[in-house]
Design a protein around this motif. Structure first.
Motif, PDB file in Angstrom:
ATOM      1  N   LYS A 137       0.829  -1.203   0.000  1.00 14.57           N
ATOM      2  CA  LYS A 137       0.000   0.000   0.000  1.00 14.57           C
ATOM      3  C   LYS A 137       0.867   1.259   0.000  1.00 14.57           C
ATOM      4  CE  LYS A 137      -4.304  -1.588   2.165  1.00 14.57           C
ATOM      5  NZ  LYS A 137      -5.215  -0.911   1.207  1.00 14.57           N
ATOM      6  N   TYR A 138       1.943   1.238   0.771  1.00 19.25           N
ATOM      7  CA  TYR A 138       2.798   2.431   0.837  1.00 19.25           C
ATOM      8  C   TYR A 138       3.502   2.675  -0.508  1.00 19.25           C
ATOM      9  CZ  TYR A 138       6.359   5.722   2.347  1.00 19.25           C
ATOM     10  OH  TYR A 138       7.170   6.828   2.467  1.00 19.25           O
ATOM     11  N   LYS A 139       3.991   1.604  -1.150  1.00 21.85           N
ATOM     12  CA  LYS A 139       4.660   1.753  -2.453  1.00 21.85           C
ATOM     13  C   LYS A 139       3.685   2.252  -3.520  1.00 21.85           C
ATOM     14  CE  LYS A 139       8.215  -1.769  -1.634  1.00 21.85           C
ATOM     15  NZ  LYS A 139       8.713  -3.123  -2.018  1.00 21.85           N
ATOM     16  N   ASN A 140       2.395   1.856  -3.384  1.00 26.95           N
ATOM     17  CA  ASN A 140       1.388   2.281  -4.368  1.00 26.95           C
ATOM     18  C   ASN A 140       0.857   3.684  -4.101  1.00 26.95           C
ATOM     19  OD1 ASN A 140       1.618  -0.202  -5.619  1.00 26.95           O
ATOM     20  ND2 ASN A 140      -0.152  -1.087  -4.571  1.00 26.95           N
ATOM     21  N   GLY A 141       1.307   4.314  -3.017  1.00 26.46           N
ATOM     22  CA  GLY A 141       0.852   5.664  -2.700  1.00 26.46           C
ATOM     23  C   GLY A 141      -0.548   5.725  -2.111  1.00 26.46           C
ATOM     24  N   ASP A 142      -1.045   4.592  -1.565  1.00 33.90           N
ATOM     25  CA  ASP A 142      -2.392   4.588  -0.981  1.00 33.90           C
ATOM     26  C   ASP A 142      -2.409   5.365   0.335  1.00 33.90           C
ATOM     27  OD1 ASP A 142      -3.066   2.971  -3.068  1.00 33.90           O
ATOM     28  OD2 ASP A 142      -3.078   1.106  -1.905  1.00 33.90           O
ATOM     29  N   ASN A 143      -3.549   5.989   0.611  1.00 33.19           N
ATOM     30  CA  ASN A 143      -3.773   6.605   1.922  1.00 33.19           C
ATOM     31  C   ASN A 143      -4.446   5.578   2.815  1.00 33.19           C
ATOM     32  OD1 ASN A 143      -2.773   9.164   1.170  1.00 33.19           O
ATOM     33  ND2 ASN A 143      -4.744   9.694   0.249  1.00 33.19           N
ATOM     34  N   PHE A 144      -3.799   5.208   3.909  1.00 31.48           N
ATOM     35  CA  PHE A 144      -4.368   4.190   4.791  1.00 31.48           C
ATOM     36  C   PHE A 144      -3.900   4.405   6.218  1.00 31.48           C
ATOM     37  CE2 PHE A 144      -0.298   2.582   3.470  1.00 31.48           C
ATOM     38  CZ  PHE A 144       0.192   1.823   4.520  1.00 31.48           C
ATOM     39  N   MET A 145      -4.602   3.729   7.124  1.00 28.30           N
ATOM     40  CA  MET A 145      -4.314   3.839   8.556  1.00 28.30           C
ATOM     41  C   MET A 145      -4.029   2.458   9.127  1.00 28.30           C
ATOM     42  SD  MET A 145      -7.246   6.586   9.664  1.00 28.30           S
ATOM     43  CE  MET A 145      -6.375   7.132  11.134  1.00 28.30           C
ATOM     44  N   VAL A 146      -3.342   2.421  10.250  1.00 28.96           N
ATOM     45  CA  VAL A 146      -3.092   1.168  10.950  1.00 28.96           C
ATOM     46  C   VAL A 146      -3.599   1.285  12.383  1.00 28.96           C
ATOM     47  CG1 VAL A 146      -1.121   0.501   9.547  1.00 28.96           C
ATOM     48  CG2 VAL A 146      -0.738   1.880  11.578  1.00 28.96           C
ATOM     49  N   SER A 147      -4.032   0.159  12.934  1.00 30.23           N
ATOM     50  CA  SER A 147      -4.434   0.092  14.337  1.00 30.23           C
ATOM     51  C   SER A 147      -3.269  -0.444  15.153  1.00 30.23           C
ATOM     52  CB  SER A 147      -5.645  -0.825  14.513  1.00 30.23           C
ATOM     53  OG  SER A 147      -6.771  -0.307  13.857  1.00 30.23           O
ATOM     54  N   VAL A 148      -2.954   0.249  16.254  1.00 28.07           N
ATOM     55  CA  VAL A 148      -1.854  -0.157  17.129  1.00 28.07           C
ATOM     56  C   VAL A 148      -2.462  -0.611  18.454  1.00 28.07           C
ATOM     57  CG1 VAL A 148       0.215   0.585  18.360  1.00 28.07           C
ATOM     58  CG2 VAL A 148      -0.212   1.410  16.040  1.00 28.07           C
ATOM     59  N   THR A 149      -2.175  -1.852  18.835  1.00 22.51           N
ATOM     60  CA  THR A 149      -2.665  -2.421  20.083  1.00 22.51           C
ATOM     61  C   THR A 149      -1.559  -2.378  21.136  1.00 22.51           C
ATOM     62  OG1 THR A 149      -4.177  -3.882  18.889  1.00 22.51           O
ATOM     63  CG2 THR A 149      -3.662  -4.473  21.165  1.00 22.51           C
ATOM     64  N   LYS A 150      -1.935  -2.006  22.378  1.00 28.12           N
ATOM     65  CA  LYS A 150      -0.971  -1.922  23.477  1.00 28.12           C
ATOM     66  C   LYS A 150      -1.490  -2.707  24.669  1.00 28.12           C
ATOM     67  CE  LYS A 150       1.530   1.318  26.480  1.00 28.12           C
ATOM     68  NZ  LYS A 150       1.774   2.751  26.812  1.00 28.12           N
ATOM     69  N   ALA A 151      -0.596  -3.528  25.255  1.00 31.59           N
ATOM     70  CA  ALA A 151      -0.914  -4.261  26.475  1.00 31.59           C
ATOM     71  C   ALA A 151       0.387  -4.613  27.172  1.00 31.59           C
ATOM     72  CB  ALA A 151      -1.710  -5.529  26.163  1.00 31.59           C
ATOM     73  N   LEU A 152       0.434  -4.469  28.500  1.00 25.24           N
ATOM     74  CA  LEU A 152       1.629  -4.783  29.283  1.00 25.24           C
ATOM     75  C   LEU A 152       2.857  -4.061  28.738  1.00 25.24           C
ATOM     76  CD1 LEU A 152       1.170  -8.627  29.913  1.00 25.24           C
ATOM     77  CD2 LEU A 152       0.509  -6.718  31.369  1.00 25.24           C
ATOM     78  N   ASN A 153       2.671  -2.794  28.350  1.00 25.17           N
ATOM     79  CA  ASN A 153       3.762  -1.951  27.831  1.00 25.17           C
ATOM     80  C   ASN A 153       4.367  -2.499  26.536  1.00 25.17           C
ATOM     81  OD1 ASN A 153       3.610  -0.105  30.029  1.00 25.17           O
ATOM     82  ND2 ASN A 153       4.768  -1.538  31.294  1.00 25.17           N
ATOM     83  N   GLU A 154       3.650  -3.379  25.845  1.00 21.06           N
ATOM     84  CA  GLU A 154       4.067  -3.890  24.544  1.00 21.06           C
ATOM     85  C   GLU A 154       3.106  -3.359  23.492  1.00 21.06           C
ATOM     86  OE1 GLU A 154       4.725  -8.246  22.311  1.00 21.06           O
ATOM     87  OE2 GLU A 154       4.496  -8.101  24.500  1.00 21.06           O
ATOM     88  N   GLU A 155       3.646  -2.890  22.352  1.00 25.19           N
ATOM     89  CA  GLU A 155       2.819  -2.322  21.286  1.00 25.19           C
ATOM     90  C   GLU A 155       3.141  -3.002  19.957  1.00 25.19           C
ATOM     91  OE1 GLU A 155       1.663   2.124  21.629  1.00 25.19           O
ATOM     92  OE2 GLU A 155       3.726   2.004  22.339  1.00 25.19           O
TER      93      GLU A 155
END
Length: 408
Positions: free
Chosen positions: A381-399
């Motif tokens: 997606k990044y190489k194709n120039g797409d606009n997109f979002m990612v979800s980041v999960t956090k638990a026990l100080n790990e992301e």
């Protein structure tokens, strides 16, 4: 001359619209929104730079994504947009050409529906209990605990929000609210029922019982202390034999809580909280073998001769998808991780690390591209120039990045 007049008129309209205040509106995905400024007989509705609908005493809808979604009330002159989707967020302009000639600009933001909150009792004592408010999605959702009219706890990113209720406050009104800028949903809580305090109203007729208890309780405690001393003495005599016996037993089909290896690490109040095993739910979270897991299966055995039913838990590590299993008595507590999710826009990718920006414009560059198919999809997606979002999960100080979605 007519052409010059049109240019002057267009310049006046553009100049006035440039200084006009943009009115902000919010809507919910799947719902509808009515734009409050009317077009009485003749005018236009546009989205972005494209005309969506035109009114000349009757409505004309142009072909496109708004076909069958825009309504016009010929009595009030107001437009209504139905079947809202996240990609309907943006700038709308109403241009009225008759009656009160005006141009009004709106900024519409469409949010996901607020998930209904559920409340569970996770821990009880004689003087307090812990309630847990839980939702199955956190995208744009804020959780709040209200005591009467006061907000006593809140979180803008967690799936769950605990609250400790003291017995002295049982007469107060409590409710958990899940909200976003477009709507809110409420779960009312009767703490007398939730905390088993139905019979807590003081009564002067109970005074004789209180005096009797003041005499009997010390006697009972003395007996318990004596019995405990005898049991400890007996156990000390058999300690060596017991140790050898345990060393030869490497397989235990039904481990108890003391046998389980909980590597909780930094398990402060901000990363975990206790929950009674019987209160856990499928698709919720729990700490298994020191790892934050999503519960995919749980079964409860019948009460045995020792008086405790056992709960068999199966979970998948929320970061590695590794399978973990555990067994605990239904009345014992388990550690539950505080799991949060946050969405970021991907603005860069360098040497395997993502450059991310949140809703407030803050940036970070400390998260790696995940392994496997998700990582390959992000790179593509990044190489194709797409606009997109990612979800980041956090638990026990790990992301870790755990999801991908297209930008609206």
């Amino acid at each position: 001359m007519d052409e010059q007049m049109r240019i002057v008129f267009l310049f006046i309209v553009i100049s006035s619209s440039a200084t006009e205040e943009v009115k902000k509106l919010t809507g919910t995905e799947g719902g509808s929104i009515t734009l409050p400024d009317p077009v009485v007989e003749e005018g236009f509705l546009s989205f972005g730079r494209k005309t969506v609908a035109m009114v000349e005493r009757k409505l004309k809808i142009y072909e496109g994504p708004f076909k069958d979604k825009v309504l016009w009330n010929n009595s009030t002159g107001m437009f209504t947009i139905t079947g809202l989707q996240r990609n309907n967020s943006g700038i709308y302009v109403i241009d009225s050409k008759t009656g009160i000639v005006s141009t009004t600009t709106y900024q519409l933001t469409v949010y996901e529906p607020v998930p209904p909150p559920a409340v569970y009792t996770v821990n009880l004592s004689t003087e307090s209990c812990i309630l847990l408010c839980w939702v199955n999605s956190t995208v744009g959702t804020t959780l709040l605990w209200h005591k009467d009219e006061e907000i006593v706890n809140q979180s803008s990113s967690a799936l769950s929000l605990p609250l400790t209720v003291l017995k002295q406050d049982f007469s107060s009104s409590y409710r958990c609210v899940a909200t976003n800028p477009a709507e809110e949903k409420t779960a009312q809580v009767d703490v007398r029922t939730a905390c088993n305090w139905q019979n807590s109203t003081p009564d002067s007729s109970n005074k004789p019982r209180q005096y009797l208890a003041a005499i009997v309780i010390p006697i009972i405690l003395t007996v318990i202390v004596v019995l405990a001393a005898l049991i400890i003495k007996s156990l000390n005599k058999n300690r060596t034999t017991t140790t050898h016996t345990q060393g030869s037993n490497t397989h235990k089909p039904y481990p108890i809580m003391a046998d389980l290896d909980f590597q909780t690490g930094d398990s402060g109040a901000s990363t975990t909280f206790p929950m009674q095993c019987s209160a856990l739910r499928k698709n919720g979270h729990v700490l298994l073998k020191g790892r934050p897991c999503k519960i995919v299966e749980m079964t409860t055995s019948k009460t045995g001769k020792h008086g405790h039913a056992k709960v068999h838990l199966t979970g998948l590590d929320i970061f590695t998808q590794k399978k973990y299993e555990d067994i605990c008595p239904s009345t014992h507590n388990m550690d539950v991780p505080n799991v949060t999710r946050k969405e970021y826009e991907v603005i860069g990718l360098t040497d395997g690390y993502l450059s991310l920006m949140d809703d407030n414009g803050g940036t970070r560059e400390d998260l790696k591209v995940p392994d496997g198919d998700m990582g390959k999809e992000i790179e593509t997606k990044y190489k194709n120039g797409d606009n997109f979002m990612v979800s980041v999960t956090k638990a026990l100080n790990e992301e870790q990045v755990t999801g991908i979605k297209s930008s609206s």
